[in-house]
Design an enzyme around this catalytic site. Structure first.
Site, PDB file in Angstrom:
ATOM      1  N   ASP A 193      -7.295   6.557   5.365  1.00  0.00           N
ATOM      2  CA  ASP A 193      -6.970   5.353   4.641  1.00  0.00           C
ATOM      3  C   ASP A 193      -6.314   4.365   6.226  1.00  0.00           C
ATOM      4  OD1 ASP A 193      -4.825   4.574   1.934  1.00  0.00           O
ATOM      5  OD2 ASP A 193      -4.781   3.795   4.519  1.00  0.00           O
TER       6      ASP A 193
ATOM      7  N   HIS B  34      -4.864   9.058  -4.123  1.00  0.00           N
ATOM      8  CA  HIS B  34      -4.961   9.167  -2.089  1.00  0.00           C
ATOM      9  C   HIS B  34      -4.225  10.340  -1.791  1.00  0.00           C
ATOM     10  CE1 HIS B  34      -3.646   4.644  -1.453  1.00  0.00           C
ATOM     11  NE2 HIS B  34      -3.337   4.925  -3.227  1.00  0.00           N
TER      12      HIS B  34
ATOM     13  N   VAL C  98      -5.789  -1.997  -4.561  1.00  0.00           N
ATOM     14  CA  VAL C  98      -7.332  -1.993  -4.709  1.00  0.00           C
ATOM     15  C   VAL C  98      -7.816  -1.896  -5.940  1.00  0.00           C
ATOM     16  CG1 VAL C  98      -9.660  -0.894  -3.627  1.00  0.00           C
ATOM     17  CG2 VAL C  98      -7.898  -1.719  -2.141  1.00  0.00           C
TER      18      VAL C  98
ATOM     19  N   GLN D 204      -0.918  -0.864  -6.633  1.00  0.00           N
ATOM     20  CA  GLN D 204      -1.939  -0.240  -6.498  1.00  0.00           C
ATOM     21  C   GLN D 204      -2.811  -2.193  -6.073  1.00  0.00           C
ATOM     22  OE1 GLN D 204      -4.685  -0.097 -10.241  1.00  0.00           O
ATOM     23  NE2 GLN D 204      -6.734   0.549  -9.549  1.00  0.00           N
TER      24      GLN D 204
ATOM     25  N   HIS E 140      -8.897   5.229  -7.317  1.00  0.00           N
ATOM     26  CA  HIS E 140      -9.170   5.803  -5.844  1.00  0.00           C
ATOM     27  C   HIS E 140      -7.810   7.174  -5.986  1.00  0.00           C
ATOM     28  CE1 HIS E 140      -6.792   2.332  -4.816  1.00  0.00           C
ATOM     29  NE2 HIS E 140      -5.775   2.895  -4.190  1.00  0.00           N
TER      30      HIS E 140
ATOM     31  N   ASN F  52      -2.270   5.448  -8.552  1.00  0.00           N
ATOM     32  CA  ASN F  52      -1.506   4.274  -8.885  1.00  0.00           C
ATOM     33  C   ASN F  52      -2.536   3.282  -9.848  1.00  0.00           C
ATOM     34  OD1 ASN F  52       0.708   4.447  -6.755  1.00  0.00           O
ATOM     35  ND2 ASN F  52      -0.452   3.413  -5.268  1.00  0.00           N
TER      36      ASN F  52
HETATM   37  P1  AMP Z   1      -3.599   1.828  -3.181  1.00  0.00           P
HETATM   38  O1  AMP Z   1      -2.627   0.723  -2.898  1.00  0.00           O
HETATM   39  O2  AMP Z   1      -3.754   2.792  -4.098  1.00  0.00           O
HETATM   40  O3  AMP Z   1      -4.438   0.553  -4.208  1.00  0.00           O
HETATM   41  O4  AMP Z   1      -3.769   1.480  -2.494  1.00  0.00           O
HETATM   42  C1  AMP Z   1      -5.101   1.583  -1.917  1.00  0.00           C
HETATM   43  C2  AMP Z   1      -5.307   1.464  -0.367  1.00  0.00           C
HETATM   44  O5  AMP Z   1      -6.425   1.160  -0.101  1.00  0.00           O
HETATM   45  C3  AMP Z   1      -4.104   1.739   0.464  1.00  0.00           C
HETATM   46  O6  AMP Z   1      -4.005   2.809   0.767  1.00  0.00           O
HETATM   47  C4  AMP Z   1      -4.900   0.529   2.321  1.00  0.00           C
HETATM   48  O7  AMP Z   1      -3.855   1.112   2.945  1.00  0.00           O
HETATM   49  C5  AMP Z   1      -5.956   1.027   1.560  1.00  0.00           C
HETATM   50  N1  AMP Z   1      -7.383   0.688   2.650  1.00  0.00           N
HETATM   51  C6  AMP Z   1      -7.433  -0.946   1.999  1.00  0.00           C
HETATM   52  N2  AMP Z   1      -7.749  -1.261   3.108  1.00  0.00           N
HETATM   53  C7  AMP Z   1      -9.260  -0.279   3.532  1.00  0.00           C
HETATM   54  C8  AMP Z   1     -10.437  -0.317   3.827  1.00  0.00           C
HETATM   55  N3  AMP Z   1     -11.244  -0.717   4.636  1.00  0.00           N
HETATM   56  N4  AMP Z   1     -10.319   1.036   4.479  1.00  0.00           N
HETATM   57  C9  AMP Z   1      -9.905   2.051   4.578  1.00  0.00           C
HETATM   58  N5  AMP Z   1      -8.798   1.738   3.492  1.00  0.00           N
HETATM   59  C10 AMP Z   1      -8.458   0.768   3.555  1.00  0.00           C
END
Ligand code: AMP
Length: 116
Positions: A31, A102, A96, A94, A100, A87
């Site tokens: 992450d 975590h 993204v 959430q 996924h 999430n």
């Molecule tokens: P969520 O908030 O559950 O959607 O998790 C998305 C996660 O993606 C967050 O913990 C971010 O820190 C992580 N994230 C966003 N952009 C990137 C990236 N380019 N490379 C790695 N992790 C990322």
């Protein structure tokens, strides 16, 4: 066609990321903003937006992700203590919209509160 998600761009090597695991169905990356000493994301190559968007057709893939998470936790040396979080929806964090998992480890989590 729907726009590629951030994670699809990472899977396709159109954006850089620290890819620490890959198989036919998923990748795992570090992450970018870790919430724990070990904070990994297990991402299916199929861009399912949220867990609730998965269907019966995705049953094998969802099982695969859990088993991959277990292998990846072992590979990272945290198999004895890690937390797995999904999430689902902006309201719970959430950001993204490409499913996924975590994997979080290396710090003490409160027992009463689920989360980072
Ligand atoms: P969520 O908030 O559950 O959607 O998790 C998305 C996660 O993606 C967050 O913990 C971010 O820190 C992580 N994230 C966003 N952009 C990137 C990236 N380019 N490379 C790695 N992790 C990322």
């Amino acid at each position: 066609m729907a726009e590629e998600t951030l994670f699809t761009k990472i899977i396709n090597r159109e954006l850089p990321a620290d890819i620490i695991y890959e198989d036919e169905h998923c990748i795992a990356i570090n992450d970018i903003a870790p919430k724990a000493p070990t904070h990994l994301l297990v991402i299916p190559k199929k861009p399912i937006p949220r867990l609730v968007d998965a269907t019966d057709e995705d049953a094998a893939l969802l099982g695969h992700l859990m088993l991959a998470a277990s292998k990846i936790a072992r590979q990272a040396g945290v198999e004895d203590a890690f937390r797995l979080i999904v999430n689902n929806g902006a309201e719970v964090g959430q950001t993204v919209f490409h499913l996924h998992l975590h994997i979080l480890a290396g710090k003490k989590f409160s027992e009463s509160q689920l989360g980072f």
